[in-house]
Design a protein around this motif. Structure first.
Motif, PDB file in Angstrom:
ATOM      1  N   TRP A  38       0.873  -1.170   0.006  1.00 18.33           N
ATOM      2  CA  TRP A  38      -0.009   0.020   0.180  1.00 18.33           C
ATOM      3  C   TRP A  38       0.974   1.239   0.068  1.00 18.33           C
ATOM      4  O   TRP A  38       0.534   2.241  -0.618  1.00 18.33           O
ATOM      5  N   ASP A  39       1.892   1.125   0.640  1.00 20.77           N
ATOM      6  CA  ASP A  39       2.802   2.358   0.470  1.00 20.77           C
ATOM      7  C   ASP A  39       3.222   2.687  -0.929  1.00 20.77           C
ATOM      8  O   ASP A  39       3.454   3.587  -1.547  1.00 20.77           O
ATOM      9  N   THR A  40       3.472   1.349  -1.700  1.00 22.21           N
ATOM     10  CA  THR A  40       3.945   1.689  -3.037  1.00 22.21           C
ATOM     11  C   THR A  40       2.991   2.119  -3.920  1.00 22.21           C
ATOM     12  O   THR A  40       2.939   3.100  -4.647  1.00 22.21           O
ATOM     13  N   PHE A  41       1.812   1.419  -3.570  1.00 24.36           N
ATOM     14  CA  PHE A  41       0.514   1.866  -4.456  1.00 24.36           C
ATOM     15  C   PHE A  41       0.110   3.284  -4.242  1.00 24.36           C
ATOM     16  O   PHE A  41       0.040   3.937  -5.258  1.00 24.36           O
ATOM     17  N   CYS A  42       0.131   4.049  -3.010  1.00 26.23           N
ATOM     18  CA  CYS A  42      -0.114   5.062  -2.608  1.00 26.23           C
ATOM     19  C   CYS A  42       0.914   6.067  -3.542  1.00 26.23           C
ATOM     20  O   CYS A  42       0.547   7.146  -3.813  1.00 26.23           O
ATOM     21  N   ALA A  43       2.226   5.650  -3.620  1.00 28.60           N
ATOM     22  CA  ALA A  43       3.192   6.585  -4.094  1.00 28.60           C
ATOM     23  C   ALA A  43       3.242   6.364  -5.711  1.00 28.60           C
ATOM     24  O   ALA A  43       3.617   7.009  -6.521  1.00 28.60           O
ATOM     25  N   THR A  44       2.202   5.650  -6.265  1.00 29.01           N
ATOM     26  CA  THR A  44       1.882   5.618  -7.892  1.00 29.01           C
ATOM     27  C   THR A  44       1.168   6.538  -8.152  1.00 29.01           C
ATOM     28  O   THR A  44      -0.004   6.256  -7.801  1.00 29.01           O
ATOM     29  N   PRO A  45       1.383   7.509  -8.906  1.00 31.27           N
ATOM     30  CA  PRO A  45       0.537   8.713  -9.323  1.00 31.27           C
ATOM     31  C   PRO A  45      -0.834   7.665 -10.056  1.00 31.27           C
ATOM     32  O   PRO A  45      -0.845   7.075 -10.923  1.00 31.27           O
ATOM     33  N   GLY A  46      -2.082   8.478  -9.533  1.00 32.31           N
ATOM     34  CA  GLY A  46      -3.402   8.098 -10.136  1.00 32.31           C
ATOM     35  C   GLY A  46      -4.035   6.812  -9.397  1.00 32.31           C
ATOM     36  O   GLY A  46      -5.096   6.443  -9.857  1.00 32.31           O
ATOM     37  N   HIS A 175      -9.067 -10.136  -6.016  1.00 29.46           N
ATOM     38  CA  HIS A 175      -9.795  -9.678  -7.022  1.00 29.46           C
ATOM     39  C   HIS A 175      -9.511  -7.965  -7.201  1.00 29.46           C
ATOM     40  O   HIS A 175      -9.174  -7.520  -8.385  1.00 29.46           O
ATOM     41  N   LEU A 176      -9.603  -7.295  -6.370  1.00 28.42           N
ATOM     42  CA  LEU A 176      -9.296  -5.827  -6.408  1.00 28.42           C
ATOM     43  C   LEU A 176      -7.755  -5.662  -6.452  1.00 28.42           C
ATOM     44  O   LEU A 176      -7.357  -4.865  -7.155  1.00 28.42           O
ATOM     45  N   GLY A 177      -6.921  -6.486  -5.802  1.00 32.71           N
ATOM     46  CA  GLY A 177      -5.589  -6.190  -5.919  1.00 32.71           C
ATOM     47  C   GLY A 177      -4.892  -6.981  -7.310  1.00 32.71           C
ATOM     48  O   GLY A 177      -4.046  -6.216  -7.857  1.00 32.71           O
ATOM     49  N   TYR A 178      -5.414  -8.027  -7.799  1.00 31.69           N
ATOM     50  CA  TYR A 178      -4.648  -8.649  -8.944  1.00 31.69           C
ATOM     51  C   TYR A 178      -5.521  -8.896 -10.027  1.00 31.69           C
ATOM     52  O   TYR A 178      -5.143  -9.042 -10.982  1.00 31.69           O
ATOM     53  N   GLY A 179      -6.971  -8.570  -9.874  1.00 30.08           N
ATOM     54  CA  GLY A 179      -7.846  -8.589 -11.081  1.00 30.08           C
ATOM     55  C   GLY A 179      -8.316  -7.528 -11.666  1.00 30.08           C
ATOM     56  O   GLY A 179      -8.103  -7.283 -12.853  1.00 30.08           O
ATOM     57  N   PHE A 180      -8.726  -6.498 -10.778  1.00 29.76           N
ATOM     58  CA  PHE A 180      -9.233  -5.342 -11.302  1.00 29.76           C
ATOM     59  C   PHE A 180      -8.299  -4.237 -10.935  1.00 29.76           C
ATOM     60  O   PHE A 180      -8.633  -3.045 -11.612  1.00 29.76           O
ATOM     61  N   GLY A 181      -7.139  -4.364 -10.586  1.00 28.36           N
ATOM     62  CA  GLY A 181      -6.342  -3.143 -10.359  1.00 28.36           C
ATOM     63  C   GLY A 181      -6.685  -1.889  -9.542  1.00 28.36           C
ATOM     64  O   GLY A 181      -5.880  -1.018  -9.605  1.00 28.36           O
ATOM     65  N   GLU A 182      -7.623  -2.266  -8.667  1.00 29.11           N
ATOM     66  CA  GLU A 182      -8.126  -1.018  -7.797  1.00 29.11           C
ATOM     67  C   GLU A 182      -7.454  -1.004  -6.515  1.00 29.11           C
ATOM     68  O   GLU A 182      -7.553   0.224  -5.946  1.00 29.11           O
ATOM     69  N   HIS A 183      -6.956  -2.202  -6.225  1.00 33.75           N
ATOM     70  CA  HIS A 183      -6.252  -2.244  -4.922  1.00 33.75           C
ATOM     71  C   HIS A 183      -4.910  -2.560  -5.246  1.00 33.75           C
ATOM     72  O   HIS A 183      -4.342  -2.991  -6.246  1.00 33.75           O
ATOM     73  N   ALA A 184      -3.975  -2.192  -4.014  1.00 34.08           N
ATOM     74  CA  ALA A 184      -2.505  -2.584  -4.275  1.00 34.08           C
ATOM     75  C   ALA A 184      -2.567  -4.236  -4.361  1.00 34.08           C
ATOM     76  O   ALA A 184      -3.205  -4.829  -3.822  1.00 34.08           O
ATOM     77  N   PRO A 185      -1.712  -4.800  -5.232  1.00 37.75           N
ATOM     78  CA  PRO A 185      -0.636  -4.041  -6.218  1.00 37.75           C
ATOM     79  C   PRO A 185      -1.063  -3.613  -7.385  1.00 37.75           C
ATOM     80  O   PRO A 185      -0.151  -3.263  -8.288  1.00 37.75           O
ATOM     81  N   GLY A 186      -2.237  -3.713  -7.674  1.00 35.77           N
ATOM     82  CA  GLY A 186      -2.756  -3.049  -8.757  1.00 35.77           C
ATOM     83  C   GLY A 186      -2.706  -3.705 -10.150  1.00 35.77           C
ATOM     84  O   GLY A 186      -2.596  -3.088 -11.337  1.00 35.77           O
ATOM     85  N   LEU A 187      -2.747  -4.995 -10.210  1.00 31.98           N
ATOM     86  CA  LEU A 187      -2.588  -6.026 -11.243  1.00 31.98           C
ATOM     87  C   LEU A 187      -3.854  -6.166 -11.847  1.00 31.98           C
ATOM     88  O   LEU A 187      -4.980  -6.180 -11.275  1.00 31.98           O
ATOM     89  N   ARG A 188      -4.152  -6.561 -13.282  1.00 33.18           N
ATOM     90  CA  ARG A 188      -5.305  -6.626 -13.830  1.00 33.18           C
ATOM     91  C   ARG A 188      -5.292  -8.083 -14.763  1.00 33.18           C
ATOM     92  O   ARG A 188      -4.998  -8.106 -15.980  1.00 33.18           O
ATOM     93  N   ASP A 189      -5.627  -9.234 -14.150  1.00 28.37           N
ATOM     94  CA  ASP A 189      -5.202 -10.476 -14.735  1.00 28.37           C
ATOM     95  C   ASP A 189      -6.246 -11.552 -13.883  1.00 28.37           C
ATOM     96  O   ASP A 189      -5.824 -11.733 -12.761  1.00 28.37           O
ATOM     97  N   LEU A 190      -7.237 -12.117 -14.489  1.00 33.08           N
ATOM     98  CA  LEU A 190      -8.321 -12.995 -13.652  1.00 33.08           C
ATOM     99  C   LEU A 190      -7.581 -14.204 -13.295  1.00 33.08           C
ATOM    100  O   LEU A 190      -7.741 -14.427 -12.141  1.00 33.08           O
TER     101      LEU A 190
END
Ligand code: FCB
Length: 454
Positions: A38-46, A175-190
């Motif tokens: 979450w530190d990393t995710f927050c530091a990622t713009p957008g 799912h939010l972290g690795y599937g939809f990219g909305e949470h850390a670590p922000g990946l999008r892959d079912l």
């Protein structure tokens, strides 16, 4: 304001509040804490609204004694907090950081000294960054580090903690972290998300024996976010879509935990995206639970859709009330969900580990925060909970989300879920009307009898 007659609950039923480490603690670089995803995710713009971060949050790491005093003044009987893995094992594996554990040790003693029962969640989303660098939850090698971490925490805190939950909402982690990219670590892959879900569940089950050995008198369980799901119409295609969404969201977690297998329909639907599962994994995942934590916020309405997912979320009815998150206020869903769980599964005792609402609360000219909407939300959900008990569901406690306004993940500080208002500029805490309502409600419940060990 109209009020419901207040239901009374069985003696021994626990009334609490909940929080999570990254959402309130701040102090991200103190006493040897390592970086989390979450530190990393927050530091990622957008990624997070307004570029907010958990660097300071509610500064609870420094203000915890005042926060416990506040809880005591409210008459709260139980407190659900989470332990930050990166404080305890900063590299994710290897050396235990005693100073990280010291914080939770003091917190637990502080709670007990104030007559508040501690309930700890081991993983509420703040994965040590080095473990993500090694592959994160889609990587099977993450299971052992989680077991070592769970062992370290329960060894130190032991039976002083009344209940331990391994994970908070593994659906969100996966799912939010690795599937939809909305949470850390922000990946999008079912496929990655589903593999993550399997390793989350496996880590949960794998940690239970050490947790039980270290804290034999505590209760051990897991917390799921569950949504009662309804079809958008009577059309068979909508019913099938709703069934599939229920499988995706609810049964994919409930079935392996409580029945020892993934749901056949979902396994077939996922096809090549279904996770790699090894012999014996499901026996580990389905180890007996002392409790199931249920986080309830709203319901889902689902329609068939020609798009690639085959389904989409339908809006709530036009006259539905919504919270500031846009979530429909649907209290009877809590009753419906609990009755359904009790009917479909061999259910352990349940705790409502989160329930609450965001509203745009601000202090008035007199400094008070008059959150009548939240009072009404809580009253109606507590009444729905009483209905579920009346229908025979074994629920043992309720935790309002949240003690205080805090860092609401990708929404940053813009969404306020607290019973207590936080002015982030000054860190002043102001109990809202809902906090006074809850205090009053708890005070009217039957006196708490000391609970016999599990
Ligand atoms: C849940 C999370 C909790 C909080 C509430 C609003 O999904 O467990 O941390 O963000 O939603």
């Amino acid at each position: 304001m109209p009020t419901e007659p207040l239901p009374t609950f069985p003696p021994g039923f626990r009334w609490g509040v909940a929080t999570a480490s990254y959402q309130i603690e701040g102090a991200v670089a103190e006493d040897g804490r390592g970086p989390s995803i979450w530190d990393t995710f927050c530091a990622t713009p957008g990624k997070v609204a307004d570029g907010d971060t958990g660097d300071v949050a509610c500064d609870h790491y420094h203000r915890w004694e005042d926060d416990l005093d506040l809880m005591q003044r409210l008459g709260v009987q139980a407190y659900r907090f989470s332990v930050a893995w990166p404080r305890v094992i900063p590299d994710g594996t290897g050396a235990v950081n005693a100073r990280g554990l010291d914080f939770y040790d003091r917190l637990v003693d502080g709670l007990l000294a104030r007559g508040i029962e501690p309930y700890a969640t081991l993983y509420h989303w703040d994965l040590p960054q080095p473990l993500q660098d090694a592959g994160g939850w889609p990587w099977r090698g993450i299971v052992e580090p989680f077991v070592a971490y769970a062992d370290a925490v329960t060894r130190r805190l032991g039976d002083r903690v009344r209940g331990y939950a391994t994970l908070n909402e593994p659906w969100c982690s996966a799912h939010l972290g690795y599937g939809f990219g909305e949470h850390a670590p922000g990946l999008r892959d079912l496929a990655q998300a589903l593999q993550a879900s399997h390793h989350l569940l496996l880590a949960h089950g794998a940690a239970l024996p050490a947790m039980r050995a270290n804290a034999p008198a505590a209760r051990h369980g897991i917390v799921l976010n569950l949504y009662p799901t309804f079809p958008a119409s009577d059309a068979p295609a909508d019913a099938a879509a709703a069934r599939r969404f229920d499988g995706f969201f609810n049964r994919w977690y409930l079935d392996p935990l409580l029945r020892g297998r993934y749901p056949d329909d979902m396994w077939a639907a996922y096809g090549a995206d279904a996770p790699a599962v090894e012999d014996g994994d499901l026996e580990v995942i389905a180890r007996p639970l002392d409790f199931l934590g249920v986080n309830y916020y709203s319901r889902s309405i689902v329609a068939a859709d020609p798009g690639p997912q085959g389904l989409s979320m339908a809006p709530p009815p036009a006259d539905a009330e919504r919270t500031e998150m846009g979530w429909e206020v649907y209290p009877q869903g809590l009753t419906e969900l609990l009755v359904r769980l009790d009917r479909d599964y061999d259910l352990p005792p349940v705790f409502i580990t989160e329930n609450g609402a965001a509203y745009p609360d601000a202090p008035g000219a007199d400094g008070r925060v008059d959150d009548a909407d939240r009072v009404r939300y809580l009253e109606r959900h507590v009444a729905a909970l009483a209905d579920a008990l009346g229908q025979g569901v074994d629920v043992r406690g309720y935790f309002a989300w949240s003690l205080m306004d805090n860092f609401e993940w990708s929404h940053g500080y813009a969404k306020r879920f607290g019973l207590v208002h936080v002015d982030y500029a000054t860190q002043a805490r102001t109990p809202k009307r809902s906090a006074r309502w809850y205090a009053d409600f708890i005070a009217r419940q039957p006196a708490v009898a000391a609970e016999a060990p599990a």
